[in-house]
Design a protein around this motif. Sequence first.
Motif, short mmCIF file in Angstrom:
data_model
loop_
_atom_site.label_atom_id
_atom_site.label_comp_id
_atom_site.label_asym_id
_atom_site.label_seq_id
_atom_site.Cartn_x
_atom_site.Cartn_y
_atom_site.Cartn_z
N LEU A 193 0.91 -1.18 0.23
CA LEU A 193 -0.08 -0.19 0.14
C LEU A 193 1.02 1.21 -0.13
O LEU A 193 1.85 1.30 0.90
N LEU A 194 0.46 2.22 -0.87
CA LEU A 194 1.32 3.44 -1.05
C LEU A 194 0.53 4.61 -0.54
O LEU A 194 1.03 5.50 -0.01
N HIS A 195 -0.73 4.69 -0.87
CA HIS A 195 -1.64 5.70 -0.78
C HIS A 195 -3.18 5.49 -0.54
O HIS A 195 -3.54 4.33 -1.04
N LEU A 196 -3.62 6.01 0.40
CA LEU A 196 -4.90 5.74 0.95
C LEU A 196 -5.76 7.06 0.74
O LEU A 196 -5.78 8.11 1.81
N ARG A 197 -6.95 6.96 0.15
CA ARG A 197 -7.94 8.04 0.19
C ARG A 197 -9.22 7.60 0.77
O ARG A 197 -9.80 6.45 0.13
N ASP A 198 -9.71 8.02 1.80
CA ASP A 198 -10.95 8.02 2.56
C ASP A 198 -11.74 8.84 2.09
O ASP A 198 -11.58 10.01 2.50
N ILE A 199 -13.08 8.64 1.51
CA ILE A 199 -14.19 9.57 1.50
C ILE A 199 -15.22 9.12 2.08
O ILE A 199 -15.73 7.92 1.90
N GLN A 200 -15.80 10.01 3.25
CA GLN A 200 -17.15 9.54 3.60
C GLN A 200 -18.14 10.88 3.11
O GLN A 200 -18.03 11.61 3.32
N LEU A 201 -19.19 10.13 2.78
CA LEU A 201 -20.52 11.01 2.21
C LEU A 201 -21.76 10.65 3.08
O LEU A 201 -21.98 9.43 3.03
N ARG A 202 -22.19 11.46 3.40
CA ARG A 202 -23.66 11.45 4.35
C ARG A 202 -24.56 12.47 3.81
O ARG A 202 -24.20 13.51 3.62
N LEU B 41 -34.53 21.13 5.21
CA LEU B 41 -33.57 21.39 4.27
C LEU B 41 -32.89 20.06 4.41
O LEU B 41 -32.94 19.17 5.35
N PHE B 42 -31.63 19.93 3.49
CA PHE B 42 -31.09 18.64 3.68
C PHE B 42 -29.51 19.07 3.62
O PHE B 42 -29.07 19.84 2.77
N ASP B 43 -28.63 18.34 4.28
CA ASP B 43 -27.23 18.62 4.11
C ASP B 43 -26.67 17.38 3.61
O ASP B 43 -26.93 16.08 4.00
N ILE B 44 -25.71 17.40 2.93
CA ILE B 44 -24.97 16.53 2.12
C ILE B 44 -23.70 16.79 2.63
O ILE B 44 -23.04 17.79 2.22
N GLU B 45 -22.90 15.79 3.33
CA GLU B 45 -21.41 16.07 3.75
C GLU B 45 -20.52 15.07 3.26
O GLU B 45 -20.82 13.97 3.18
N ALA B 46 -19.27 15.83 3.07
CA ALA B 46 -18.05 14.79 2.66
C ALA B 46 -16.83 15.15 3.61
O ALA B 46 -17.08 16.27 3.90
N HIS B 47 -16.26 14.08 3.81
CA HIS B 47 -15.14 14.22 4.41
C HIS B 47 -13.92 13.29 3.90
O HIS B 47 -14.13 12.08 3.63
N LEU B 48 -13.03 14.02 3.34
CA LEU B 48 -11.89 13.51 2.31
C LEU B 48 -10.51 13.65 3.29
O LEU B 48 -10.14 14.49 3.86
N VAL B 49 -9.87 12.33 3.40
CA VAL B 49 -8.67 12.32 4.04
C VAL B 49 -7.63 11.31 3.32
O VAL B 49 -7.94 10.37 2.73
#
Length: 196
Positions: free
Chosen positions: A11-20, A28-36
């Motif tokens: 493993l060299l690189h890891l991108r985690d993306i959480q979407l909710r 209203l509606f919130d769409i959230e992303a967290h990228l690491v």
Amino acid sequence: MPLSTPADRDLLHLRDIQLRGYHRADGLFDIEAHLVDTKAQPFENDNRGLMQPGEPLHGMWLRLTVREDMEVVACEAASDHTPYEMCPGAAPNFSRLAGLKIGPGFNRAVNERVGGVQGCTHLREVLGQMATVAYQTLYPIRAAKERAELERRRAAGEAVGRQRPALVGSCIAYAPDSPVTLARWPWLKDAPAAAD
């Protein structure tokens, strides 16, 4: 079913993306992303020096607040971890996305407002995925309202025209002649074929 067994590798690189997707108390509606982004080995960053394995190179947040009709009411971005000191300066520009509608032309409109040096590549890239999550989040709510309106019109004796649903032809499950499509919209079996 997982992918086939890979060749020996490191493993060299890891991108985690959480979407909710969230339904807010105000309707209203919130769409959230967290990228690491992290690396599995130490490496030298021009701005931050020696980065250790697992230390976030990118740690970014993005929130779209949307109406039920998919209009963006607000957009907020924040960067906890970036490779360069100036990167967080792009975050406030994402508020320019307010007023856009998620749908055809959304990515082009995003690039017009926060493209190039006005924005951040990583935040722009995740916006396309957030648009999909917005559709997934709101689909049950919008579909239930559409069904209720259709039933109301039928009960009132109004003529109800049938339009080909936008999902038809969008993937293998919704191919015009698939069992899924025909079970969901049986009237399509007798409808004239449309170009896909």
